[in-house]
Design an enzyme around this catalytic site. Structure first.
Site, PDB file in Angstrom:
ATOM      1  N   ALA A   1       0.816  -1.217   0.000  1.00 30.23           N
ATOM      2  CA  ALA A   1       0.000   0.000   0.000  1.00 30.23           C
ATOM      3  C   ALA A   1       0.850   1.268   0.000  1.00 30.23           C
ATOM      4  CB  ALA A   1      -0.936  -0.006   1.207  1.00 30.23           C
ATOM      5  N   THR A   2       1.980   1.249   0.695  1.00 35.76           N
ATOM      6  CA  THR A   2       2.809   2.460   0.773  1.00 35.76           C
ATOM      7  C   THR A   2       3.255   2.882  -0.629  1.00 35.76           C
ATOM      8  OG1 THR A   2       3.569   1.808   2.967  1.00 35.76           O
ATOM      9  CG2 THR A   2       4.884   3.471   1.830  1.00 35.76           C
TER      10      THR A   2
ATOM     11  N   ASN B   1      -6.726   2.305  10.653  1.00 36.18           N
ATOM     12  CA  ASN B   1      -5.908   1.189  11.120  1.00 36.18           C
ATOM     13  C   ASN B   1      -5.846   1.081  12.641  1.00 36.18           C
ATOM     14  OD1 ASN B   1      -4.483   3.621  10.061  1.00 36.18           O
ATOM     15  ND2 ASN B   1      -2.824   2.842  11.334  1.00 36.18           N
TER      16      ASN B   1
ATOM     17  N   GLN C   1      -7.002  -1.290   5.177  1.00 37.27           N
ATOM     18  CA  GLN C   1      -7.563  -2.057   6.296  1.00 37.27           C
ATOM     19  C   GLN C   1      -8.961  -2.594   5.983  1.00 37.27           C
ATOM     20  OE1 GLN C   1      -6.027  -3.075   8.926  1.00 37.27           O
ATOM     21  NE2 GLN C   1      -4.190  -1.805   8.899  1.00 37.27           N
TER      22      GLN C   1
ATOM     23  N   SER D   1      -3.128  -3.785   0.264  1.00 33.85           N
ATOM     24  CA  SER D   1      -1.925  -4.549   0.584  1.00 33.85           C
ATOM     25  C   SER D   1      -2.293  -5.971   1.003  1.00 33.85           C
ATOM     26  CB  SER D   1      -1.216  -3.839   1.745  1.00 33.85           C
ATOM     27  OG  SER D   1       0.151  -3.974   1.677  1.00 33.85           O
ATOM     28  N   ALA D   2      -1.666  -6.977   0.377  1.00 32.65           N
ATOM     29  CA  ALA D   2      -2.070  -8.376   0.590  1.00 32.65           C
ATOM     30  C   ALA D   2      -1.844  -8.885   2.006  1.00 32.65           C
ATOM     31  CB  ALA D   2      -1.320  -9.263  -0.400  1.00 32.65           C
ATOM     32  N   HIS D   3      -0.792  -8.385   2.676  1.00 31.98           N
ATOM     33  CA  HIS D   3      -0.481  -8.974   3.991  1.00 31.98           C
ATOM     34  C   HIS D   3      -1.486  -8.602   5.070  1.00 31.98           C
ATOM     35  CE1 HIS D   3       1.458  -5.496   6.206  1.00 31.98           C
ATOM     36  NE2 HIS D   3       1.474  -5.011   4.977  1.00 31.98           N
TER      37      HIS D   3
ATOM     38  N   THR E   1      10.098  -6.233 -12.916  1.00 27.52           N
ATOM     39  CA  THR E   1       9.538  -7.577 -13.085  1.00 27.52           C
ATOM     40  C   THR E   1       8.449  -7.809 -12.050  1.00 27.52           C
ATOM     41  OG1 THR E   1      11.638  -8.368 -13.926  1.00 27.52           O
ATOM     42  CG2 THR E   1      10.150 -10.043 -13.036  1.00 27.52           C
TER      43      THR E   1
ATOM     44  N   CYS F   1       2.039   0.113  11.808  1.00 32.61           N
ATOM     45  CA  CYS F   1       3.313  -0.432  11.349  1.00 32.61           C
ATOM     46  C   CYS F   1       4.451   0.571  11.441  1.00 32.61           C
ATOM     47  CB  CYS F   1       3.181  -1.000   9.942  1.00 32.61           C
ATOM     48  SG  CYS F   1       2.063  -0.113   8.897  1.00 32.61           S
TER      49      CYS F   1
HETATM   50  N1  PLP Z   1      -2.496   2.415   4.988  1.00 38.73           N
HETATM   51  C1  PLP Z   1      -3.019   1.862   6.081  1.00 38.73           C
HETATM   52  C2  PLP Z   1      -4.388   2.289   6.532  1.00 38.73           C
HETATM   53  C3  PLP Z   1      -2.315   0.902   6.801  1.00 38.73           C
HETATM   54  O1  PLP Z   1      -2.850   0.359   7.887  1.00 38.73           O
HETATM   55  C4  PLP Z   1      -1.015   0.532   6.353  1.00 38.73           C
HETATM   56  C5  PLP Z   1      -0.225  -0.427   7.150  1.00 38.73           C
HETATM   57  O2  PLP Z   1      -0.518  -0.667   8.299  1.00 38.73           O
HETATM   58  C6  PLP Z   1      -0.520   1.119   5.186  1.00 38.73           C
HETATM   59  C7  PLP Z   1      -1.285   2.065   4.531  1.00 38.73           C
HETATM   60  C8  PLP Z   1       0.813   0.734   4.620  1.00 38.73           C
HETATM   61  O3  PLP Z   1       0.757  -0.596   4.172  1.00 38.73           O
HETATM   62  P1  PLP Z   1       2.076  -1.379   3.720  1.00 38.73           P
HETATM   63  O4  PLP Z   1       2.957  -1.424   4.915  1.00 38.73           O
HETATM   64  O5  PLP Z   1       1.592  -2.725   3.332  1.00 38.73           O
HETATM   65  O6  PLP Z   1       2.705  -0.647   2.620  1.00 38.73           O
END
Ligand code: PLP
Length: 374
Positions: free
Chosen positions: A72-73, A149, A177, A197-199, A237, A322
């Protein structure tokens, strides 16, 4: 209970074993580059197409509206830094957004774009009047998240999108989220750009994506140049095992969404019910407009860092999902009007489909013991 109890699923999640199984062949047998023109490469490209179909349909998008990223970042950076629509004058966002949004908006401000920060109420929901006033100041990119989050508070994105488009502006909605947890349909909600974001939904780390509506694709400029992959919008890639895993995770979660949501919500409510019996505790954020897996509770008797240490094998979180370990009060809770003391005494519990009733009961009991020993 000695085994680890994981209640920090908004930070990251355990990868589903079915996701791992789906990914494995793409490391050892189907390892070719999806961009290669030989037969083996074309086979990978077909798998990529299928995965793209699954991911796009899971969010109500078309296949050509997805750009795969490292998470996501990166998707947020691409959306905000790469968006070059000429009439855009302002960047509007909310004070409780994730740092990936706030810091990126900040970096653009240095380059000359004006940013307007919208405040939230004590329930964590953005102030609609402030948003409308900001929109009236000229065309903007508006970045408002779907689910917070830290608190799980949900914004009414459909309503916000209506106003944003009325003012000929564009809506970026950070749904990191929400995707894979609750139904998200970009067309129905009126979202123009959406990172995920997949994780966060039992997929692998290091892969995610940006939805970009085909209507505004012409405004997006690549932030990573090179081999011209993904229609020149994100060179490099492609992470095929990651993309396959992300698609599988979405497919699994979608199948059991109602049953799984109810189970997790009941466990979250149960945990909350047990914990709120403790004198002086309270939930941060709206109780009604909240995602089902999250609760953020203030225990005024003890600092969250001390609570986390005492909880040992039970993983919960204080502050943002995070960011690095820090004893600074959460900007989200501060913006909602909490004092430093209350913000520093708040704990986020985020559950997943792997959370059990035994884990919830044990956690509630341990917290009661810790508080009574203070
Ligand atoms: N946006 C939100 C609302 C999040 O909770 C997070 C990670 O906690 C992110 C963006 C960033 O995600 P990533 O670390 O997978 O890039």
């Amino acid at each position: 209970m000695e085994q680890k109890i994981y209640l920090d699923n908004n930070a990251t999640t355990k990868v589903d074993s079915k996701v791992v199984s789906a990914m494995l062949p793409f490391f050892t047998e189907l390892y070719e580059n999806s961009g290669s023109s030989h037969l083996a490469g074309l086979t990978i490209s077909e798998h990529l197409e299928n995965a793209t179909y699954t991911v796009s349909r899971a969010i109500g998008a078309k296949e050509n509206e997805i750009i795969f990223t490292s998470g996501a970042t990166e998707a947020i950076n691409l959306a905000l830094k790469g968006f070059k629509a000429d009439p855009i004058q302002n960047l509007i966002t909310a004070s409780t957004e994730h740092k990936a949004i706030l810091d990126t908006v900040d970096s653009l401000q240095i380059k000359g774009k004006k940013s307007i920060i919208i405040h939230v109420g004590s329930d964590g929901i953005i102030n609609f009047d402030e948003l409308k006033t900001a929109l009236s100041k000229g065309s903007a990119i508006v970045s408002i998240m779907l689910s917070n989050n830290e608190t799980g508070v949900l914004n009414d994105i459909k309503k916000i999108a209506g106003w944003v488009h009325e003012y000929e502006s564009f809506l970026l909605c950070d749904a990191t989220q929400a995707v894979g947890k609750i139904p998200v349909n970009v067309k129905d909600l009126g979202i123009d750009l959406m990172p995920f974001s997949a994780h966060k939904f039992h997929g692998p780390k290091g892969v995610g994506g940006l939805y970009i509506s085909s209507k505004i694709k012409k405004y997006l400029r690549s932030q990573i140049t090179g081999g011209g992959q993904q229609n020149n919008l994100r060179s490099g890639t492609l992470n095929i095992p990651g993309i396959i895993g992300m698609a599988k995770a979405l497919e699994i979660n979608q199948k059991n969404i109602e049953e799984s949501t109810l189970k997790i919500k009941n466990l979250r409510d149960d945990l909350e019910f047990q914990l709120l019996k403790t004198e002086g505790c309270f939930v941060n954020g709206s109780l009604e407009n909240r995602i089902f897996n999250t609760t953020n509770i203030c225990f005024p008797q003890i600092l969250s860092e001390k609570m986390i240490l005492a909880l040992k094998n039970i993983s919960v979180s204080s502050g943002s999902a995070c960011s690095a370990i820090t004893s600074r009060p959460s900007h989200v809770l501060k913006e909602m009007g909490l004092s430093d003391k209350h913000a520093l005494s708040s704990i986020r519990f985020s559950l997943s489909k792997f959370t059990t009733k035994e884990e919830i009961d044990y956690t509630a009991e341990r917290i009661r013991e810790i508080i009574s020993a203070v």
